[in-house]
Design an enzyme around this catalytic site. Structure first.
Site, PDB file in Angstrom:
ATOM      1  N   ASP A 289       0.875  -1.174   0.000  1.00 49.56           N
ATOM      2  CA  ASP A 289       0.000   0.000   0.000  1.00 49.56           C
ATOM      3  C   ASP A 289       0.912   1.223   0.000  1.00 49.56           C
ATOM      4  OD1 ASP A 289      -2.194   1.886   0.590  1.00 49.56           O
ATOM      5  OD2 ASP A 289      -3.331   0.109   1.151  1.00 49.56           O
ATOM      6  N   HIS A 323       1.461   2.039  -3.265  1.00 48.96           N
ATOM      7  CA  HIS A 323       0.393   2.820  -3.894  1.00 48.96           C
ATOM      8  C   HIS A 323       0.823   4.272  -4.093  1.00 48.96           C
ATOM      9  CE1 HIS A 323      -2.148  -0.513  -3.953  1.00 48.96           C
ATOM     10  NE2 HIS A 323      -2.922  -0.291  -2.910  1.00 48.96           N
TER      11      HIS A 323
END
Length: 547
Positions: A289, A323
């Site tokens: 992430d 991300h």
């Protein structure tokens, strides 16, 4: 073992980058420790890869604390353990060649009152935790492994066919639609529970025992601690976020490696939340992430806490898969300010510089200074500001269709977030889906953004919506798009000085909306195929001015 006592942080390099807005940062104090060493072997720990060493390690930490502090040594070997609780004046030193392996027996982790994504939440106890401590450290060249595979759900679309087959044959439960694997029935039940774990409306931790496995812990949580050092250690395979300093002061993170599988759900590298006086340097992140993320609480609870992350320096860091490389939000309801990011590299991240929020958050993010950033192979936007954040992966999976949000005007309240006063300079990106994306709210524009000395190779150019006072100086693009190089919608006081593009696009400027005005360009090289500017939905030629 003695840690460097005080680190004075001078900002000479940042003053040049941020100009008059840069201020001298407070000194980040570091911990010091007595030389006394407490070897966990003396307290009964056994490195056989079988013995559960929870009591031995915690006994060593307690003894060290009671004797005024020192070093708790984890020597070479594979040490299986349950949750470890830090105490003041303790340096947990994981030696090179040591693996501190947290058990996959989830019953060893009790449900506690914790915090998840900026809100009070029932969570399983973190593998490493500490609260209201002073003068603590985790150091060494060893490995801390959270055995996150025992906790995490996995999306089918993120694995190869053979990987998915191997995972589903290992046990666990597959969702009804066949798209998600869960390690247990309890975990899947939690995914179907509204507000799972949220401690509100009289709910207590006992109300969530039936979905215990779903309440994945962060690998390391240090809450309300002062003078904290994380140095040298590899933190990997976390159940959820990897490193989560929460409401800490005088935090130094140096030479760490945060590592998670790229498919790791909520597998952030580090989330610095509501912390003051922070130095993060010379560290590497390769995670599932966001890589380096700044937070300060979510919605009403974050505003009530009212603690911004502030006075923070990030420098000399590398982010691989993530991300976002450097990220602020989306839980930024307490605000963020006085942050300086310098000399970082992002390679293969979904987004490079990622600033995200949404209605309901509130909070002000301001005085953010970024300089000397190198990026390569960015899947989405190189630079992104977005006030319509949705809790989805930034790059759609194969076959996934996403529609742009409806543009509606809402009243300004304490729940309206703000992004303002960003200074971003000296950024180079070779390979991105889109160069620059800025999307504010009709009732609260993103404002006062300077982008200077930028060079980006991307498929698409610049998109600006609902923004005021955006200045781009010396921005060089190599864009292959057949549509507009610059799209502007309902934005004003937008200026381009020395904007250039290597290849001609169909249109240079696409200006949309009656709210557009005072868009200026000068000293620019802007080749095009069909027309220089197109005006739509109430925008007129008067809104675009050549200086």
């Amino acid at each position: 073992m003695k840690i460097r006592p005080i680190l004075g942080l001078t900002l000479a390099s940042f003053v040049l980058a941020a100009g008059a807005n840069a201020q001298k940062m407070p000194v980040v104090q570091q911990p010091t420790f007595k030389k006394d060493t407490f070897n966990i072997v003396r307290y009964g720990a056994v490195a056989d890869g079988i013995t559960l060493n929870t009591k031995s390690i915690n006994d060593a930490i307690t003894a060290c604390n009671k004797k005024g502090g020192g070093v708790v040594l984890v020597p070479e070997g594979l040490w299986i353990t349950g949750p470890v609780e830090m105490k003041s004046n303790v340096n947990l030193h994981v030696k090179n060649g040591a693996i501190l392996q947290f058990t996959n027996d989830l019953s060893q982790y009790k449900i506690v009152e914790g915090n998840w994504e900026g809100q009070p939440n029932a969570r399983n106890q973190s593998p490493i935790s500490g609260k209201n401590l002073q003068n603590i450290a985790i150091t060494g060249k060893g490995i801390v492994d959270g055995w996150g595979d025992a906790w995490r759900m996995v999306k089918k679309d993120k694995l190869t066919g053979s990987q998915w087959k191997q995972l589903t044959e290992s046990g666990g439960i597959t969702s009804d639609d066949g798209k998600t694997w869960y390690p247990s029935q309890s975990s899947m039940n939690g995914s179907k529970t509204k507000d799972a774990g949220v401690l509100a409306n009289g709910k207590t931790i006992k109300d969530f025992e039936d979905i215990k496995d779903y309440l994945r812990p962060n690998l390391l949580v240090l809450e309300s601690c002062r003078k904290v050092l994380l140095e040298g250690v590899t933190f990997q395979n976390s159940p959820a976020w990897c490193l989560h300093p929460l409401m800490c002061e005088d935090l130094t993170v140096r030479d760490v490696y945060a590592k998670n599988p790229w498919y790791a759900q909520n597998g952030d590298g580090i989330d610095v939340e509501s912390c003051n006086r922070v130095l993060l340097e010379n560290s590497t992140f390769d995670v599932g992430d966001d890589g380096i993320c700044v937070k300060s609480g979510r919605n009403e609870s974050g505003r009530k806490r009212g603690m911004p992350t502030q006075n923070m320096i990030v420098r000399n860091c590398i982010v691989y898969h993530a991300h976002g490389g450097f990220v602020i939000g989306s839980e930024m309801s307490g605000g963020a300010k006085n942050i300086y990011v310098n000399n970082c590299s992002f390679i293969g991240t979904d987004i490079g510089l990622r600033f995200k929020t949404t209605r309901g958050r509130g909070g002000i993010v301001e005085n953010i200074n970024v300089s000397n950033i190198s990026m390569k192979d960015i899947m989405g936007e190189a630079i992104l500001f977005d006030m319509y954040y949705e809790a989805k992966d930034p790059v759609p999976l194969a076959g996934e269709v996403r529609n742009a949000p409806a543009v509606e005007l809402f009243p300004v309240t304490e729940a309206t977030p703000q992004f303002k006063d960003f200074n971003i300079r000296n950024v180079v990106c070779n390979g991105a889906s889109k160069a620059i994306f800025v999307r504010g709210l009709p009732e609260m524009h993103i404002q006062n953004i300077l982008l200077k000395d930028i060079s980006i190779v991307a498929k698409k150019g610049i998109q600006i919506e609902e923004a005021t006072n955006i200045k781009m100086q010396n921005v060089h693009l190599s864009i292959a798009a057949t549509d507009a190089l610059v799209s502007i919608q309902n934005s004003k006081e937008i200026s381009f000085d020395k904007l250039s593009n290597v290849k001609p696009t169909e249109v240079v400027f696409s200006v949309t909306g009656s709210g557009c005005g005072d868009i200026q360009y000068a000293n620019s090289t802007l080749p095009y195929n069909k027309q220089f500017a197109a005006f739509n939905a109430g925008a007129t030629e008067k809104s675009l001015i050549k200086k």
